[in-house]
Write a protein that holds these residues in place. Structure first.
Motif, mmCIF file in Angstrom:
data_model
loop_
_atom_site.group_PDB
_atom_site.id
_atom_site.type_symbol
_atom_site.label_atom_id
_atom_site.label_comp_id
_atom_site.label_asym_id
_atom_site.label_seq_id
_atom_site.Cartn_x
_atom_site.Cartn_y
_atom_site.Cartn_z
ATOM 1 N N VAL A 1 11.782 14.999 79.740
ATOM 2 C CA VAL A 1 11.316 16.285 79.208
ATOM 3 C C VAL A 1 10.338 16.902 80.194
ATOM 4 O O VAL A 1 9.394 16.233 80.653
ATOM 5 N N ARG A 2 10.540 18.182 80.513
ATOM 6 C CA ARG A 2 9.611 18.908 81.400
ATOM 7 C C ARG A 2 9.191 20.200 80.719
ATOM 8 O O ARG A 2 9.996 20.836 80.033
ATOM 9 N N ILE A 3 7.907 20.560 80.960
ATOM 10 C CA ILE A 3 7.325 21.733 80.283
ATOM 11 C C ILE A 3 7.003 22.805 81.314
ATOM 12 O O ILE A 3 6.295 22.546 82.301
ATOM 13 N N ILE A 4 7.528 24.019 81.086
ATOM 14 C CA ILE A 4 7.166 25.180 81.896
ATOM 15 C C ILE A 4 6.037 25.907 81.150
ATOM 16 O O ILE A 4 6.236 26.416 80.035
ATOM 17 N N LEU A 5 4.860 25.947 81.745
ATOM 18 C CA LEU A 5 3.705 26.605 81.111
ATOM 19 C C LEU A 5 3.532 27.995 81.726
ATOM 20 O O LEU A 5 3.296 28.123 82.932
ATOM 21 N N ALA B 1 6.670 26.741 77.385
ATOM 22 C CA ALA B 1 5.426 26.811 76.613
ATOM 23 C C ALA B 1 4.801 28.191 76.784
ATOM 24 O O ALA B 1 4.410 28.583 77.892
ATOM 25 N N ALA B 2 4.717 28.931 75.666
ATOM 26 C CA ALA B 2 4.128 30.272 75.688
ATOM 27 C C ALA B 2 3.654 30.616 74.289
ATOM 28 O O ALA B 2 4.136 30.069 73.287
ATOM 29 N N ASN C 1 21.566 20.256 80.271
ATOM 30 C CA ASN C 1 20.219 20.274 79.701
ATOM 31 C C ASN C 1 20.156 21.140 78.449
ATOM 32 O O ASN C 1 21.138 21.790 78.067
ATOM 33 N N TYR C 2 18.945 21.113 77.814
ATOM 34 C CA TYR C 2 18.662 21.955 76.651
ATOM 35 C C TYR C 2 17.339 22.676 76.918
ATOM 36 O O TYR C 2 16.403 22.094 77.490
ATOM 37 N N ILE C 3 17.242 23.913 76.468
ATOM 38 C CA ILE C 3 16.039 24.721 76.648
ATOM 39 C C ILE C 3 15.456 25.030 75.267
ATOM 40 O O ILE C 3 16.179 25.514 74.391
ATOM 41 N N GLU C 4 14.165 24.739 75.075
ATOM 42 C CA GLU C 4 13.522 25.022 73.790
ATOM 43 C C GLU C 4 12.209 25.781 73.999
ATOM 44 O O GLU C 4 11.579 25.697 75.059
ATOM 45 N N TYR C 5 11.818 26.504 72.974
ATOM 46 C CA TYR C 5 10.590 27.300 72.976
ATOM 47 C C TYR C 5 9.452 26.452 72.415
ATOM 48 O O TYR C 5 9.479 26.049 71.249
ATOM 49 N N LEU C 6 8.461 26.140 73.249
ATOM 50 C CA LEU C 6 7.252 25.444 72.787
ATOM 51 C C LEU C 6 6.214 26.520 72.439
ATOM 52 O O LEU C 6 5.574 27.101 73.319
ATOM 53 N N LYS C 7 6.074 26.792 71.137
ATOM 54 C CA LYS C 7 5.240 27.912 70.680
ATOM 55 C C LYS C 7 3.772 27.471 70.621
ATOM 56 O O LYS C 7 3.397 26.630 69.796
ATOM 57 N N LEU C 8 2.987 28.055 71.517
ATOM 58 C CA LEU C 8 1.562 27.706 71.581
ATOM 59 C C LEU C 8 0.759 28.576 70.607
ATOM 60 O O LEU C 8 1.060 29.759 70.412
ATOM 61 N N PRO C 9 -0.289 28.017 70.014
ATOM 62 C CA PRO C 9 -1.173 28.827 69.157
ATOM 63 C C PRO C 9 -1.976 29.808 70.012
ATOM 64 O O PRO C 9 -2.037 29.669 71.229
ATOM 65 N N SER C 10 -2.560 30.780 69.380
ATOM 66 C CA SER C 10 -3.363 31.749 70.136
ATOM 67 C C SER C 10 -4.600 31.058 70.690
ATOM 68 O O SER C 10 -5.071 30.036 70.153
ATOM 69 N N LEU C 11 -5.168 31.642 71.746
ATOM 70 C CA LEU C 11 -6.394 31.085 72.328
ATOM 71 C C LEU C 11 -7.553 31.172 71.351
ATOM 72 O O LEU C 11 -8.479 30.344 71.394
ATOM 73 N N ASP C 12 -7.489 32.181 70.469
ATOM 74 C CA ASP C 12 -8.559 32.302 69.458
ATOM 75 C C ASP C 12 -8.561 31.082 68.542
ATOM 76 O O ASP C 12 -9.613 30.595 68.141
ATOM 77 N N GLU C 13 -7.340 30.594 68.222
ATOM 78 C CA GLU C 13 -7.258 29.410 67.360
ATOM 79 C C GLU C 13 -7.827 28.173 68.056
ATOM 80 O O GLU C 13 -8.345 27.256 67.415
ATOM 81 N N ASN D 1 7.758 19.096 67.405
ATOM 82 C CA ASN D 1 8.746 19.974 66.757
ATOM 83 C C ASN D 1 9.773 20.497 67.760
ATOM 84 O O ASN D 1 10.967 20.588 67.463
ATOM 85 N N SER D 2 9.304 20.848 68.953
ATOM 86 C CA SER D 2 10.218 21.374 69.976
ATOM 87 C C SER D 2 11.218 20.304 70.416
ATOM 88 O O SER D 2 12.408 20.576 70.594
#
Length: 267
Positions: A4-8, A58-59, A81-93, A113-114
């Motif tokens: 698994v690799r994460i694009i940030l 990751a966004a 491969n498979y591509i999934e959306y890693l949903k990050l919380p807001s910076l305020d959170e 979850n991702s």
């Protein structure tokens, strides 16, 4: 091991994401997060995710980043491969958040979850993969069967070509033999025509008497006729063709015995 690799896409999340990944252990499930790649550049991402099984984009979860995720997915997705959306919380959170202070670790949960969504997606595709495998094996078997048929037909064709060549050569040989026989037949016809003409000429005159050539020769020379002398007599008679006289089959035909003896004396 599932790689698994994460694009940030936002460097502001790097510290939070790194801490979450370092504490996130899925080795018991044969899953490993091998790298975090901080970039928004799709071309850079293409080179860094080669060989990955699952790529998480990751966004922060908003419309702009969802479009960015779709662009990444369109460019990075391939049949391996498979591509999934890693949903990050807001910076305020996350503002003032110290990792480990909360019972619920937001980023770890979203990573899990991702990965689960990616796993479910792969499971949902197992059916079509299995169908493709069955079709592949069926096509492979059909190909092997056709290959065997082709090899058999090729061998039979080679055999037929050899037989055809042998028959053609035999026909050519027989054709030559027929030509030779035809020439011989033509010669026989010519000789027969000439002989017939001679017999007709003789028959129109007096009938001939038949005498033993060997007996006449003995009467003349006191010895029996040798084979060489007999051949010589035949050749000489054929060349000179004396009137009302013929030689063949060990006999001489003449109007009288005296004519026969005279001819033998001449020879």
């Amino acid at each position: 091991m599932v790689d698994v690799r994460i694009i940030l896409t936002n460097l502001d999340y790097l510290e939070f994401l790194s801490k979450a990944v370092s504490n996130f252990d899925l080795s018991n499930f044969n899953v490993n997060i091998s790298s975090i790649i901080p970039t928004k550049d799709i071309e850079i991402a293409k080179n860094t995710v080669i060989g990955a099984d699952l790529v998480l984009i990751a966004a922060q979860n908003n419309a702009e980043n969802h479009k960015l995720y779709q662009d990444f997915k369109k460019s990075l997705k391939n049949e391996f491969n498979y591509i999934e959306y890693l949903k990050l919380p807001s910076l305020d959170e996350l503002n003032g958040y110290e990792y480990g202070d909360y019972d619920e670790n937001i980023i770890e949960d979203e990573i899990a979850n991702s990965i689960i969504r990616g796993g479910l997606y792969s499971i949902s595709n197992l059916s079509s993969i299995n169908i493709s495998k069955r079709q592949y094996h069926e096509l492979k078997k059909d190909f092997e069967d056709e290959s065997l048929k082709y090899d058999k037909i090729t061998k039979e064709n080679e055999l037929l070509v050899k037989e055809s060549k042998a028959i053609r050569e035999k026909n050519e040989k027989l054709s030559e033999e027929v030509k030779i026989l035809q020439r011989q037949l033509d010669q026989i016809k010519s000789d027969f025509s000439d002989l017939k003409s001679r017999f007709e000429g003789i028959h129109s005159k007096n009938s001939l008497e038949v005498y033993s050539l060997n007996d006449l020769w003995y009467d003349l020379f006191g010895e029996y006729l040798s084979q060489d002398v007999y051949k010589f007599i035949l050749i000489s008679t054929d060349n000179f063709r004396p009137k009302n006289l013929m030689i063949g089959q060990g006999a001489i035909c003449a109007e009288s015995k005296e004519d026969a003896l005279d001819w033998l004396k001449i020879i």
